[in-house]
Design a protein around this motif. Structure first.
Motif, PDB file in Angstrom:
ATOM      1  N   ASN A  25      17.350  16.269  -2.164  1.00 45.33           N
ATOM      2  CA  ASN A  25      17.076  15.981  -0.750  1.00 45.33           C
ATOM      3  C   ASN A  25      15.790  15.784  -0.174  1.00 45.33           C
ATOM      4  O   ASN A  25      15.699  16.257   0.889  1.00 45.33           O
ATOM      5  CB  ASN A  25      18.101  16.849  -0.124  1.00 45.33           C
ATOM      6  CG  ASN A  25      19.659  16.967  -0.780  1.00 45.33           C
ATOM      7  OD1 ASN A  25      20.132  15.899  -0.763  1.00 45.33           O
ATOM      8  ND2 ASN A  25      20.286  17.917  -0.976  1.00 45.33           N
ATOM      9  N   ILE A  26      15.085  15.045  -0.752  1.00 41.76           N
ATOM     10  CA  ILE A  26      13.668  14.789  -0.293  1.00 41.76           C
ATOM     11  C   ILE A  26      13.344  13.483  -0.344  1.00 41.76           C
ATOM     12  O   ILE A  26      13.508  12.471  -1.100  1.00 41.76           O
ATOM     13  CB  ILE A  26      12.520  15.741  -1.251  1.00 41.76           C
ATOM     14  CG1 ILE A  26      12.798  17.172  -1.224  1.00 41.76           C
ATOM     15  CG2 ILE A  26      11.184  15.267  -0.851  1.00 41.76           C
ATOM     16  CD1 ILE A  26      12.137  17.772  -2.152  1.00 41.76           C
ATOM     17  N   ILE A  27      12.682  12.940   0.754  1.00 44.08           N
ATOM     18  CA  ILE A  27      12.079  11.617   1.059  1.00 44.08           C
ATOM     19  C   ILE A  27      10.684  11.550   0.662  1.00 44.08           C
ATOM     20  O   ILE A  27      10.132  12.400   1.603  1.00 44.08           O
ATOM     21  CB  ILE A  27      12.636  11.121   2.298  1.00 44.08           C
ATOM     22  CG1 ILE A  27      13.997  11.028   2.412  1.00 44.08           C
ATOM     23  CG2 ILE A  27      12.177   9.423   2.424  1.00 44.08           C
ATOM     24  CD1 ILE A  27      14.306  11.884   3.720  1.00 44.08           C
ATOM     25  N   TYR A  28       9.947  10.725   0.000  1.00 42.17           N
ATOM     26  CA  TYR A  28       8.745  10.715  -0.028  1.00 42.17           C
ATOM     27  C   TYR A  28       8.083   9.521   0.624  1.00 42.17           C
ATOM     28  O   TYR A  28       8.749   8.331   0.428  1.00 42.17           O
ATOM     29  CB  TYR A  28       8.361  10.558  -1.612  1.00 42.17           C
ATOM     30  CG  TYR A  28       8.710  11.935  -2.428  1.00 42.17           C
ATOM     31  CD1 TYR A  28       9.872  11.924  -3.125  1.00 42.17           C
ATOM     32  CD2 TYR A  28       8.014  13.104  -2.163  1.00 42.17           C
ATOM     33  CE1 TYR A  28      10.195  13.040  -3.641  1.00 42.17           C
ATOM     34  CE2 TYR A  28       8.512  14.371  -2.772  1.00 42.17           C
ATOM     35  CZ  TYR A  28       9.681  14.263  -3.774  1.00 42.17           C
ATOM     36  OH  TYR A  28       9.924  15.426  -4.197  1.00 42.17           O
ATOM     37  N   LEU A  29       6.873   9.437   0.812  1.00 37.18           N
ATOM     38  CA  LEU A  29       5.958   8.277   1.288  1.00 37.18           C
ATOM     39  C   LEU A  29       4.635   8.478   0.700  1.00 37.18           C
ATOM     40  O   LEU A  29       3.857   9.318   1.027  1.00 37.18           O
ATOM     41  CB  LEU A  29       5.877   8.171   2.786  1.00 37.18           C
ATOM     42  CG  LEU A  29       5.242   6.746   3.160  1.00 37.18           C
ATOM     43  CD1 LEU A  29       6.208   5.656   3.066  1.00 37.18           C
ATOM     44  CD2 LEU A  29       4.885   6.936   4.674  1.00 37.18           C
ATOM     45  N   GLU A  30       4.441   7.720  -0.371  1.00 36.02           N
ATOM     46  CA  GLU A  30       3.313   7.725  -0.969  1.00 36.02           C
ATOM     47  C   GLU A  30       2.497   6.544  -0.516  1.00 36.02           C
ATOM     48  O   GLU A  30       2.715   5.344  -0.241  1.00 36.02           O
ATOM     49  CB  GLU A  30       3.471   7.009  -2.637  1.00 36.02           C
ATOM     50  CG  GLU A  30       2.189   7.138  -3.497  1.00 36.02           C
ATOM     51  CD  GLU A  30       1.818   8.423  -3.919  1.00 36.02           C
ATOM     52  OE1 GLU A  30       2.566   9.343  -4.075  1.00 36.02           O
ATOM     53  OE2 GLU A  30       0.483   8.922  -3.863  1.00 36.02           O
ATOM     54  N   MET A  31       1.178   6.806  -0.231  1.00 36.78           N
ATOM     55  CA  MET A  31       0.181   6.017   0.681  1.00 36.78           C
ATOM     56  C   MET A  31      -1.080   5.846   0.135  1.00 36.78           C
ATOM     57  O   MET A  31      -1.784   6.855  -0.084  1.00 36.78           O
ATOM     58  CB  MET A  31       0.207   6.696   2.102  1.00 36.78           C
ATOM     59  CG  MET A  31       1.200   7.008   2.858  1.00 36.78           C
ATOM     60  SD  MET A  31       1.100   7.464   4.615  1.00 36.78           S
ATOM     61  CE  MET A  31       0.063   9.409   4.439  1.00 36.78           C
TER      62      MET A  31
ATOM     63  N   ARG B 134       0.675  -1.398   0.105  1.00 34.29           N
ATOM     64  CA  ARG B 134       0.073   0.027  -0.172  1.00 34.29           C
ATOM     65  C   ARG B 134       0.951   1.385  -0.064  1.00 34.29           C
ATOM     66  O   ARG B 134       0.371   2.222  -0.739  1.00 34.29           O
ATOM     67  CB  ARG B 134      -0.818  -0.014   1.078  1.00 34.29           C
ATOM     68  CG  ARG B 134      -1.814  -1.149   1.261  1.00 34.29           C
ATOM     69  CD  ARG B 134      -2.781  -1.018   2.489  1.00 34.29           C
ATOM     70  NE  ARG B 134      -2.311  -0.990   3.726  1.00 34.29           N
ATOM     71  CZ  ARG B 134      -2.302   0.152   4.733  1.00 34.29           C
ATOM     72  NH1 ARG B 134      -2.885   1.213   4.267  1.00 34.29           N
ATOM     73  NH2 ARG B 134      -1.892  -0.070   5.813  1.00 34.29           N
ATOM     74  N   PHE B 135       1.881   1.260   0.641  1.00 35.86           N
ATOM     75  CA  PHE B 135       2.565   2.276   0.680  1.00 35.86           C
ATOM     76  C   PHE B 135       4.024   2.085   0.039  1.00 35.86           C
ATOM     77  O   PHE B 135       4.480   0.996  -0.185  1.00 35.86           O
ATOM     78  CB  PHE B 135       3.308   2.678   2.003  1.00 35.86           C
ATOM     79  CG  PHE B 135       2.288   3.047   3.223  1.00 35.86           C
ATOM     80  CD1 PHE B 135       0.940   3.021   2.940  1.00 35.86           C
ATOM     81  CD2 PHE B 135       2.569   3.440   4.367  1.00 35.86           C
ATOM     82  CE1 PHE B 135      -0.187   3.598   3.560  1.00 35.86           C
ATOM     83  CE2 PHE B 135       1.664   4.018   5.288  1.00 35.86           C
ATOM     84  CZ  PHE B 135       0.002   3.718   5.103  1.00 35.86           C
ATOM     85  N   THR B 136       4.604   3.356  -0.638  1.00 39.08           N
ATOM     86  CA  THR B 136       5.913   3.177  -1.220  1.00 39.08           C
ATOM     87  C   THR B 136       6.890   4.322  -0.928  1.00 39.08           C
ATOM     88  O   THR B 136       6.469   5.646  -0.941  1.00 39.08           O
ATOM     89  CB  THR B 136       5.729   3.196  -2.770  1.00 39.08           C
ATOM     90  OG1 THR B 136       4.744   2.274  -3.282  1.00 39.08           O
ATOM     91  CG2 THR B 136       7.043   3.135  -3.570  1.00 39.08           C
ATOM     92  N   ILE B 137       8.169   4.143  -0.468  1.00 40.36           N
ATOM     93  CA  ILE B 137       9.089   4.846  -0.137  1.00 40.36           C
ATOM     94  C   ILE B 137      10.024   5.392  -1.391  1.00 40.36           C
ATOM     95  O   ILE B 137      10.448   4.368  -1.718  1.00 40.36           O
ATOM     96  CB  ILE B 137       9.524   4.511   0.973  1.00 40.36           C
ATOM     97  CG1 ILE B 137      10.617   5.848   1.778  1.00 40.36           C
ATOM     98  CG2 ILE B 137      10.475   3.399   0.956  1.00 40.36           C
ATOM     99  CD1 ILE B 137      11.215   5.576   3.129  1.00 40.36           C
ATOM    100  N   SER B 138      10.297   6.452  -1.562  1.00 43.66           N
ATOM    101  CA  SER B 138      11.122   6.819  -2.477  1.00 43.66           C
ATOM    102  C   SER B 138      12.034   8.082  -2.030  1.00 43.66           C
ATOM    103  O   SER B 138      11.759   8.794  -1.111  1.00 43.66           O
ATOM    104  CB  SER B 138      10.582   7.151  -3.928  1.00 43.66           C
ATOM    105  OG  SER B 138       9.471   8.157  -3.722  1.00 43.66           O
ATOM    106  N   ARG B 139      12.995   8.252  -2.999  1.00 46.21           N
ATOM    107  CA  ARG B 139      13.892   9.522  -2.450  1.00 46.21           C
ATOM    108  C   ARG B 139      14.498  10.107  -3.856  1.00 46.21           C
ATOM    109  O   ARG B 139      14.706   9.484  -4.767  1.00 46.21           O
ATOM    110  CB  ARG B 139      15.243   8.824  -1.956  1.00 46.21           C
ATOM    111  CG  ARG B 139      15.992   7.935  -2.356  1.00 46.21           C
ATOM    112  CD  ARG B 139      16.995   7.138  -1.467  1.00 46.21           C
ATOM    113  NE  ARG B 139      17.964   7.903  -1.253  1.00 46.21           N
ATOM    114  CZ  ARG B 139      18.848   7.823   0.090  1.00 46.21           C
ATOM    115  NH1 ARG B 139      18.733   6.834   0.683  1.00 46.21           N
ATOM    116  NH2 ARG B 139      19.690   8.658   0.145  1.00 46.21           N
TER     117      ARG B 139
END
Length: 114
Positions: free
Chosen positions: A75-81, A65-70
């Protein structure tokens, strides 16, 4: 080190949100960056993290369900939920680790209504 999290909000069950965490230094200098969350009355738990080699890890409760990316250039970290559930309601914290040093962002609140 400063980690600025954003993107939280109120969403209905089944909906989606994307969290962002902006760092004030190159995130490639960290061994691991990621997200934790803390629900009311519960301990803080790891949600997802990603190593400097871009290997992601997820808590069982969010896999699929969630995807982490960078974005190392920004210099940003994302969390797609996606497919959010009321149980995902929590304050989400950005985290970065370098050796034995841990850094935390201020948290962003995610509320999922049923």
């Amino acid at each position: 080190v400063q980690l600025q999290a954003s993107g939280g909000g109120l969403v209905q069950a089944g909906g989606s949100l994307r969290l962002s965490c902006a760092a004030n230094r190159r995130i490639l200098t960290f061994n691991v960056v990621g997200w934790y969350r803390q629900a009311p009355g519960k301990q803080r738990e790891r949600v997802a993290d990603i190593s400097s080699r871009a290997y992601p890890n997820y808590a069982d409760s969010v896999k699929g369900r969630f995807t982490i990316s960078r974005d190392d250039a920004k210099n940003i970290i994302y969390l797609e939920m996606n497919s959010l559930e009321p149980e995902d309601t929590a304050v989400y914290y950005c985290h970065a680790r370098q050796a034995n040093l841990n850094y935390w962002g201020q948290g962003t609140l995610v509320t999922v209504s049923s």
